[in-house]
Write an enzyme that holds these catalytic residues in place. Sequence first.
Site, PDB file in Angstrom:
ATOM      1  N   CYS A 112       0.810  -1.225   0.000  1.00 50.69           N
ATOM      2  CA  CYS A 112       0.000   0.000   0.000  1.00 50.69           C
ATOM      3  C   CYS A 112       0.841   1.272   0.000  1.00 50.69           C
ATOM      4  CB  CYS A 112      -0.952  -0.004   1.197  1.00 50.69           C
ATOM      5  SG  CYS A 112      -2.121  -1.380   1.185  1.00 50.69           S
ATOM      6  N   HIS A 252      -3.958   7.021   2.518  1.00 47.83           N
ATOM      7  CA  HIS A 252      -4.225   5.694   1.968  1.00 47.83           C
ATOM      8  C   HIS A 252      -5.633   5.269   2.364  1.00 47.83           C
ATOM      9  CE1 HIS A 252      -4.053   1.552   0.940  1.00 47.83           C
ATOM     10  NE2 HIS A 252      -3.935   1.122   2.183  1.00 47.83           N
ATOM     11  N   ASN A 282     -10.064  -0.792  -0.845  1.00 46.75           N
ATOM     12  CA  ASN A 282      -8.612  -0.660  -0.762  1.00 46.75           C
ATOM     13  C   ASN A 282      -7.994  -1.218  -2.040  1.00 46.75           C
ATOM     14  OD1 ASN A 282      -5.896  -0.713  -0.196  1.00 46.75           O
ATOM     15  ND2 ASN A 282      -6.071  -1.798   1.753  1.00 46.75           N
TER      16      ASN A 282
END
Length: 346
Positions: A112, A252, A282
């Site tokens: 990520c 994020h 995500n």
Amino acid sequence: MNAVITAVGGYVPPSILDNKKISKTVDTSEQWIEKRTGIKERRIADDDTAVSDLASGAITNLIENYEVDPQEIEVLILATATPDHMLAPAASLVCEKSNLQNAFGLDINAACSGFLYALELAGCLIESGRYKKVMVAGADKMSSLVDYEDRSTCILFGDGAGAVLLEASESDFGLLKSILHTDGSGTSSLLVPAGGSKIPAGMQSLLHRDHYIKQDGAYVFKKAVAAMSSVSGEVLTSCGFSTDDIDWVIPHQANLRIIEAVGSNLNIDKSRIKINIQKYGNTTSATIPLCLWDFKDDFKTGENLLVTTFGAGFSWGAACIKWGVMRDKKNADTAIRSQKEVVSIY
């Protein structure tokens, strides 16, 4: 010499997996998913679509919507945790599919945090004076790693890609400062156990479903909030900024509760935090550039952006960006036609 973002692109697959559909396959409900994660739906690529297709879709969107000559791009850095193949690099395929004939390409896997790591590397290449135009893409097909029998992970992830063009400039705009961290001791809390050199894919890994994501959600949640809050404070101090100097936060998009907790720790009002997790879930390496793409028209020249992220590895970081002057957009008819062409390709 500073590295300035001058164009932004994005691509998400047309197929939508909403909470209602997920609640029919695992023991959960639409309301529970949204309450715990903030996610309402996510985009899922079909079986024939690879991460190189997603990334090239985002780059094509960028090139077709701005006055950008792909032959002038010197470097492509692709952040991804889900390359088409273990070998060869997905960036090579993206260069071919995006007609970046004069660029060399490389993959970065920092999960990520990959896009932010790639952005830092691209900035250093430009600041060195050796390169003037670097494309940075973040793309992941997380549906290829998700166990749709595992309620704790299948609700979280989606597929997508975003891209930015970085260019050399003598202005005061661009990447101001990045601070990045890694702590390998957290690896076992968020990983795909099999498929690499330690545990190659085989019958045993298939039987134990070790080719899918495994996550200790509660532990990762706590670490993400603490790490993103701390490193954001670090980079603000390094730039001589207070939170009042930040116009927009680009976090994020892993979990809405993480985003809200980090905002609260930094004492930054939610109105200044860009959130699109409800639409995409995500998307790992793609969350930051997709946020930049979705909200690009909100960012004004000279505004300060704080980007922060946390991912497997553990990897995390934050960066301050002074938004610069974007390249001219192509006319509206061309932009609309390009959008349709990007969708029709895949």
